[in-house]
Each structure stands twice: as structure tokens, then as C-alpha cells.
Design a protein around this motif. Structure first.
Motif, PDB file in Angstrom:
ATOM      1  N   ASN A  71     -12.843   3.167 -11.081  1.00  0.00           N
ATOM      2  CA  ASN A  71     -12.565   4.593 -11.205  1.00  0.00           C
ATOM      3  C   ASN A  71     -12.159   5.219  -9.871  1.00  0.00           C
ATOM      4  OD1 ASN A  71     -14.953   5.373  -9.739  1.00  0.00           O
ATOM      5  ND2 ASN A  71     -16.171   5.083 -11.609  1.00  0.00           N
ATOM      6  N   GLU A  72     -11.771   6.478  -9.919  1.00  0.00           N
ATOM      7  CA  GLU A  72     -11.231   7.157  -8.736  1.00  0.00           C
ATOM      8  C   GLU A  72     -12.272   7.270  -7.619  1.00  0.00           C
ATOM      9  OE1 GLU A  72      -9.206  11.476  -7.604  1.00  0.00           O
ATOM     10  OE2 GLU A  72      -9.142  10.737  -9.673  1.00  0.00           O
ATOM     11  N   GLN A  73     -13.508   7.541  -7.991  1.00  0.00           N
ATOM     12  CA  GLN A  73     -14.562   7.653  -6.986  1.00  0.00           C
ATOM     13  C   GLN A  73     -14.772   6.324  -6.261  1.00  0.00           C
ATOM     14  OE1 GLN A  73     -18.376   8.883  -8.511  1.00  0.00           O
ATOM     15  NE2 GLN A  73     -19.401   8.684  -6.544  1.00  0.00           N
ATOM     16  N   GLU A  74     -14.751   5.239  -7.007  1.00  0.00           N
ATOM     17  CA  GLU A  74     -14.916   3.914  -6.401  1.00  0.00           C
ATOM     18  C   GLU A  74     -13.739   3.581  -5.491  1.00  0.00           C
ATOM     19  OE1 GLU A  74     -17.443   1.539  -9.838  1.00  0.00           O
ATOM     20  OE2 GLU A  74     -15.321   1.977 -10.195  1.00  0.00           O
ATOM     21  N   GLN A  75     -12.547   3.993  -5.878  1.00  0.00           N
ATOM     22  CA  GLN A  75     -11.371   3.740  -5.044  1.00  0.00           C
ATOM     23  C   GLN A  75     -11.432   4.559  -3.757  1.00  0.00           C
ATOM     24  OE1 GLN A  75      -7.484   3.315  -7.157  1.00  0.00           O
ATOM     25  NE2 GLN A  75      -8.711   3.645  -9.015  1.00  0.00           N
ATOM     26  N   ARG A  76     -11.959   5.783  -3.829  1.00  0.00           N
ATOM     27  CA  ARG A  76     -12.117   6.584  -2.612  1.00  0.00           C
ATOM     28  C   ARG A  76     -13.119   5.944  -1.661  1.00  0.00           C
ATOM     29  NH1 ARG A  76     -12.027  11.151  -6.096  1.00  0.00           N
ATOM     30  NH2 ARG A  76     -14.304  11.288  -5.962  1.00  0.00           N
ATOM     31  N   ARG A  77     -14.177   5.368  -2.211  1.00  0.00           N
ATOM     32  CA  ARG A  77     -15.191   4.740  -1.363  1.00  0.00           C
ATOM     33  C   ARG A  77     -14.633   3.520  -0.636  1.00  0.00           C
ATOM     34  NH1 ARG A  77     -20.632   3.598  -4.335  1.00  0.00           N
ATOM     35  NH2 ARG A  77     -19.265   2.227  -5.571  1.00  0.00           N
ATOM     36  N   THR A  78     -13.754   2.773  -1.274  1.00  0.00           N
ATOM     37  CA  THR A  78     -13.170   1.599  -0.622  1.00  0.00           C
ATOM     38  C   THR A  78     -12.005   1.962   0.290  1.00  0.00           C
ATOM     39  OG1 THR A  78     -11.563   1.147  -2.386  1.00  0.00           O
ATOM     40  CG2 THR A  78     -13.765   0.173  -2.612  1.00  0.00           C
ATOM     41  N   PHE A  91      -8.941   2.119  -0.849  1.00  0.00           N
ATOM     42  CA  PHE A  91      -7.760   1.467  -1.410  1.00  0.00           C
ATOM     43  C   PHE A  91      -7.524   1.895  -2.859  1.00  0.00           C
ATOM     44  CE2 PHE A  91      -8.815  -2.170   1.599  1.00  0.00           C
ATOM     45  CZ  PHE A  91      -7.719  -1.948   2.425  1.00  0.00           C
ATOM     46  N   PRO A  92      -6.280   2.174  -3.215  1.00  0.00           N
ATOM     47  CA  PRO A  92      -5.946   2.290  -4.638  1.00  0.00           C
ATOM     48  C   PRO A  92      -5.936   0.891  -5.253  1.00  0.00           C
ATOM     49  CG  PRO A  92      -3.953   2.448  -3.322  1.00  0.00           C
ATOM     50  CD  PRO A  92      -5.099   2.373  -2.352  1.00  0.00           C
ATOM     51  N   TRP A  93      -6.422   0.791  -6.491  1.00  0.00           N
ATOM     52  CA  TRP A  93      -6.469  -0.539  -7.101  1.00  0.00           C
ATOM     53  C   TRP A  93      -5.066  -1.021  -7.454  1.00  0.00           C
ATOM     54  CZ3 TRP A  93      -4.760  -3.079 -11.368  1.00  0.00           C
ATOM     55  CH2 TRP A  93      -5.277  -4.364 -11.583  1.00  0.00           C
ATOM     56  N   SER A  94      -4.845  -2.318  -7.309  1.00  0.00           N
ATOM     57  CA  SER A  94      -3.613  -2.953  -7.763  1.00  0.00           C
ATOM     58  C   SER A  94      -3.887  -4.439  -7.924  1.00  0.00           C
ATOM     59  CB  SER A  94      -2.473  -2.747  -6.756  1.00  0.00           C
ATOM     60  OG  SER A  94      -2.730  -3.453  -5.552  1.00  0.00           O
ATOM     61  N   GLU A  95      -3.048  -5.107  -8.674  1.00  0.00           N
ATOM     62  CA  GLU A  95      -3.180  -6.562  -8.776  1.00  0.00           C
ATOM     63  C   GLU A  95      -2.983  -7.212  -7.408  1.00  0.00           C
ATOM     64  OE1 GLU A  95      -0.493  -7.977 -11.724  1.00  0.00           O
ATOM     65  OE2 GLU A  95      -1.640  -7.147 -13.414  1.00  0.00           O
ATOM     66  N   LEU A 149       0.852  -1.186   0.000  1.00  0.00           N
ATOM     67  CA  LEU A 149       0.000   0.000   0.000  1.00  0.00           C
ATOM     68  C   LEU A 149       0.889   1.237   0.000  1.00  0.00           C
ATOM     69  CD1 LEU A 149      -2.759  -0.868   2.653  1.00  0.00           C
ATOM     70  CD2 LEU A 149      -3.018  -0.782   0.165  1.00  0.00           C
ATOM     71  N   PRO A 150       0.355   2.388  -0.399  1.00  0.00           N
ATOM     72  CA  PRO A 150       1.153   3.620  -0.340  1.00  0.00           C
ATOM     73  C   PRO A 150       1.644   3.891   1.077  1.00  0.00           C
ATOM     74  CG  PRO A 150      -0.854   3.975  -1.610  1.00  0.00           C
ATOM     75  CD  PRO A 150      -0.983   2.620  -0.985  1.00  0.00           C
ATOM     76  N   ALA A 151       2.765   4.581   1.185  1.00  0.00           N
ATOM     77  CA  ALA A 151       3.335   4.917   2.495  1.00  0.00           C
ATOM     78  C   ALA A 151       2.319   5.684   3.329  1.00  0.00           C
ATOM     79  CB  ALA A 151       4.609   5.745   2.309  1.00  0.00           C
ATOM     80  N   ASN A 152       2.255   5.361   4.607  1.00  0.00           N
ATOM     81  CA  ASN A 152       1.378   6.029   5.576  1.00  0.00           C
ATOM     82  C   ASN A 152      -0.111   5.802   5.318  1.00  0.00           C
ATOM     83  OD1 ASN A 152       3.637   7.231   6.961  1.00  0.00           O
ATOM     84  ND2 ASN A 152       3.738   8.758   5.305  1.00  0.00           N
ATOM     85  N   TYR A 166     -20.385  -3.276  -5.291  1.00  0.00           N
ATOM     86  CA  TYR A 166     -19.332  -2.296  -4.992  1.00  0.00           C
ATOM     87  C   TYR A 166     -18.703  -2.578  -3.635  1.00  0.00           C
ATOM     88  CZ  TYR A 166     -22.957   0.063  -2.182  1.00  0.00           C
ATOM     89  OH  TYR A 166     -23.936   0.359  -1.269  1.00  0.00           O
ATOM     90  N   GLY A 167     -17.479  -2.053  -3.458  1.00  0.00           N
ATOM     91  CA  GLY A 167     -16.785  -2.156  -2.186  1.00  0.00           C
ATOM     92  C   GLY A 167     -16.950  -0.884  -1.385  1.00  0.00           C
ATOM     93  N   SER A 168     -16.630  -0.960  -0.094  1.00  0.00           N
ATOM     94  CA  SER A 168     -16.764   0.200   0.777  1.00  0.00           C
ATOM     95  C   SER A 168     -15.974  -0.033   2.055  1.00  0.00           C
ATOM     96  CB  SER A 168     -18.248   0.429   1.112  1.00  0.00           C
ATOM     97  OG  SER A 168     -18.416   1.493   2.023  1.00  0.00           O
ATOM     98  N   GLY A 169     -15.455   1.049   2.629  1.00  0.00           N
ATOM     99  CA  GLY A 169     -14.860   0.984   3.956  1.00  0.00           C
ATOM    100  C   GLY A 169     -13.804  -0.081   4.147  1.00  0.00           C
ATOM    101  N   PHE A 170     -12.784  -0.108   3.284  1.00  0.00           N
ATOM    102  CA  PHE A 170     -11.691  -1.080   3.340  1.00  0.00           C
ATOM    103  C   PHE A 170     -12.151  -2.509   3.044  1.00  0.00           C
ATOM    104  CE2 PHE A 170      -9.646   1.914   6.662  1.00  0.00           C
ATOM    105  CZ  PHE A 170      -9.013   2.646   5.663  1.00  0.00           C
TER     106      PHE A 170
END
Length: 388
Positions: free
Chosen positions: A107-114, A116-120, A49-52, A160-164
């Protein structure tokens, strides 16, 4: 506040505790040679995951580390799940969502809702975590009790995903085990995470074979709650005794009336007083007594139970991992595993210390605080154990 929507049948029946003859586990490695408490873990429960980043990804391997280091379990007890297949996930999640999630069309909005940034890596991690919950449930049906070192992603909805939470592991396991026998199994989901399991409640709102029971902080996430089959909303600042009384007031009655074939237990530690995202005031001992009570109450009725660790948030990964390991330590007592002797029988003030498998909990927590130069170490308060 209590919200109740379903009336039960009181027909008495036998509870099945074994898988169909010849059935294979969803596992890369099985541990049938060990009679100890089955622990389900995979090294791929983690990803970068990204730092911090706020999500404490590093806690998962540390949970297993402390269980092994403290001699609560041995390597021979560790089952390794296989990755959850798309077919398995498709019983809960929509085809469009799975296609987009797996391929990265998020998309970015969906990633904000979860969160997490998407990655494999995040896709792989979530699929192994879900596979771990499915395997824990399968093993519990055979052995009576099994515990994963991850799981509890109860905010994920079908589309959809949400909250980690990106895949709803509890729902996937419940759906699979419900339909994998000639007679449809009944599954009780006991969710004691501090946040309501809104995704799980939504998924099973019209499914009579699954009962969702949630005890959560009413003023915490999610703001918009779904309707579980039984919702117990508690106020901020609730402490050990009142919380345990709330659980004990409802769980035995649910087991007697709904009569499940399997219980899935989300043992989130975010009700802890030191949790960064919780608003309750449970102590280490309060969590231990909660987990011990839930598992004893279920097991003594002959019902298999599989546990997941649920939510828990702290910048101190080791302290958090130790907190998450409470459910596994309690489970060893329920499973009747013979444990190594503790290193001391009393705390620093001469009071008896509860024993949680391997080294005593009091000593482990004190050493951890001393290593970090913390002054705030205090022994867990004694409290009455709910009747079991």
C-alpha cells in the motif's frame, strides 16, 4: 555512547574457510579460473525509478565501470549471482511480507516508508542484490575475501521494508551461511554505514551465532534505534582520525572474543563529508584507511570476509560511484593482487599519493572535478593508519 548486551565464550577453536565438498555457488557465472579478487556484480542490480528520485540507482553499474576502467580488476574476476529464491529470503522475512512484496500488494503508506514506488523491477533488483551478497559470502568462505558492488540494505525488517531497504541482504546471507554447514557457523556483521543497521539488529537480537556491531551517527536515521550487540553512537562532525580510532578500539577485541567463522562488512560511504544524508566528516582517504584496516584486521586472523557497499548519496553519480569503489580498491591490496602501476607517484603539491589499485586515487578524483568544472578539489589529508 556504547551499548553492549552479550558476553562471549573465550573458547579457542579453528576457523573454517572452505565450503563443503561439492557444494555449488548461488551463481549464474563463476570465475574459478581467476586468482584475482572476486567481485560480485549483476547488470540487474538496477531498475527504473521516477525522475529525480533521491535514491542514486545508477551508481551500481558505474562502480563496476570505474573498477574496470581504472584496471583495478578485469572481467575475469567478475562473478554473477543468481536471483535470491523465495526459500532463501524466507529464512529472514515473513511469508506474508514476501508474498505481498513480490506480487505488488504494497500500500501507499508502506511505499512511503521504504522510499520506493513498487514495481516488478524493484523486486527483481532487490532479489539479485540479495543474491549478490549471498554469493560474495560463499566465495569469501572459499577464497578468504570477496566484494559485491551492491548490498547493505540493513533497514529491512522481517515483515516490512524501510529507508530504501526492502530485503535485508546481510541478514539473508548470515542466516544461510550460518546454517549451511554441519557445524553452525558464527557470523560477525561489521556495519560502518552512517546509519544504524536497525533491521539487522532486530533480526538477530536473540541469535547467539550472529554478532551485530554498528558504528553510526547517533542523531541520524533511524530516529528510533534498535539494540545491536555492540552499538557505538558517534557525534555529528566526527573526522578521520577519531573515527578510525573508534573502530580500532573495538574490532580486534570482537574478533578475539566472538571468534567468527565469517565477517560481513557493510562499507557504507555515507560517513563521507560530502554525503547528502550523512553528518560525519570523513575524507576519501579516511574511508580508504577504514576499509583497509577492517579487512586487514580480519584477514590476518584467518577469518573470511565479504563486503557490500552500503549507503552513499550524491547527485553526482560518478563521484559517488568512485567513492563506493574505495572498498574494492582497498580489498585488492589485502588480497595481494598485483596491480598495474599508477600514473603518478605524487600529488600536485609533491606529496606521496596513496595507491588504491590501477590509477592513483588522487589523479582520478582530480580529473573528475576538472571535467565538471569544479573548483573544490583538494587532496586527501595525510593521517595515521590504525595499527593492523
Amino acid at each position: 555512547m556504547t551499548c553492549m548486551k552479550r558476553i562471549f565464550s573465550k573458547t579457542r577453536r579453528l576457523v573454517g574457510v572452505t565450503l563443503a565438498s561439492g557444494r555449488c555457488f548461488h551463481a549464474e557465472l563463476v570465475r574459478t579460473e581467476s586468482s584475482g579478487l572476486p567481485i560480485v556484480h549483476h547488470s540487474k542490480y538496477v531498475c527504473e525509478l521516477p525522475a529525480n528520485h533521491r535514491f542514486p540507482m545508477a551508481k551500481f553499474p558505474r562502480v563496476l565501470h570505474f573498477l574496470l576502467q581504472d584496471q583495478v580488476i578485469t572481467e575475469k574476476q567478475v562473478w554473477v549471482p543468481e536471483i535470491a529464491s523465495k526459500d532463501l529470503l524466507g529464512a529472514v522475512h515473513t511469508e506474508d511480507y514476501l508474498d505481498n512484496f513480490i506480487s505488488g500488494r504494497i500500500n501507499e503508506q508502506e511505499q512511503r516508508r521504504t522510499g520506493f514506488p513498487w514495481s516488478e523491477g524493484i523486486v527483481r533488483r532487490c532479489r539479485y542484490e540479495t543474491g549478490g551478497t549471498v554469493l560474495a559470502a560463499e566465495v569469501a568462505l572459499r577464497r578468504g575475501l570477496a566484494c559485491s558492488t551492491a548490498g547493505g540494505t540493513h533497514h529491512a525488517f522481517p515483515s516490512y521494508g524501510s529507508g530504501f531497504c526492502l530485503l535485508n541482504d546481510l541478514a539473508v546471507a548470515a542466516k544461510y551461511l550460518m546454517n549451511s554447514s554441519s557445524r553452525k557457523r558464527k557470523v560477525l556483521i561489521v556495519d560502518l554505514d552512517v546509519h544504524q543497521g536497525d533491521g539487522t539488529a532486530f533480526i538477530f537480537k536473540d541469535e547467539p551465532s550472529v554478532f551485530t556491531f554498528s558504528v553510526h551517527c547517533g542523531k541520524n536515521f533511524p530516529v528510533r534505534k534498535q539494540q545491536s550487540d555492540l552499538d557505538i553512537s558517534v557525534e555529528d562532525g566526527l573526522e578521520d582520525k577519531e573515527y578510525l580510532s573508534t573502530v580500532a578500539e573495538h574490532l580486534p577485541w570482537l574478533l578475539e572474543t566472538f571468534r567468527p567463522d565469517l565477517v560481513l562488512y557493510d562499507a557504507g560511504v555515507d560517513p563521507h563529508r560530502d554525503d547528502e544524508l550523512g553528518r560525519l566528516r570523513l575524507t576519501d582517504q579516511g574511508l580508504y584507511q577504514r576499509d583497509l584496516y577492517v579487512m586487514k584486521t580480519v584477514v590476518k586472523r584467518g577469518v573470511p570476509i565479504a563486503t557490500v557497499i552500503g549507503g552513499g548519496y550524491s547527485r553526482d553519480i560518478d563521484k559517488l560511484a568512485l567513492r563506493h569503489s574505495i572498498v574494492h580498491r582497498a580489498a585488492t591490496q589485502v588480497a595481494g593482487v598485483k596491480l598495474p602501476s599508477v600514473l603518478q607517484a605524487k600529488d600536485l603539491n609533491g606529496r606521496p599519493v596513496m595507491r588504491m589499485g590501477g590509477r592513483c586515487w588522487s589523479q582520478r578524483r582530480r580529473e573528475h572535478c576538472e571535467q565538471r568544472g569544479e573548483d573544490g578539489w583538494s587532496e586527501p589529508k595525510s593521517m595515521e593508519t590504525p595499527p593492523v
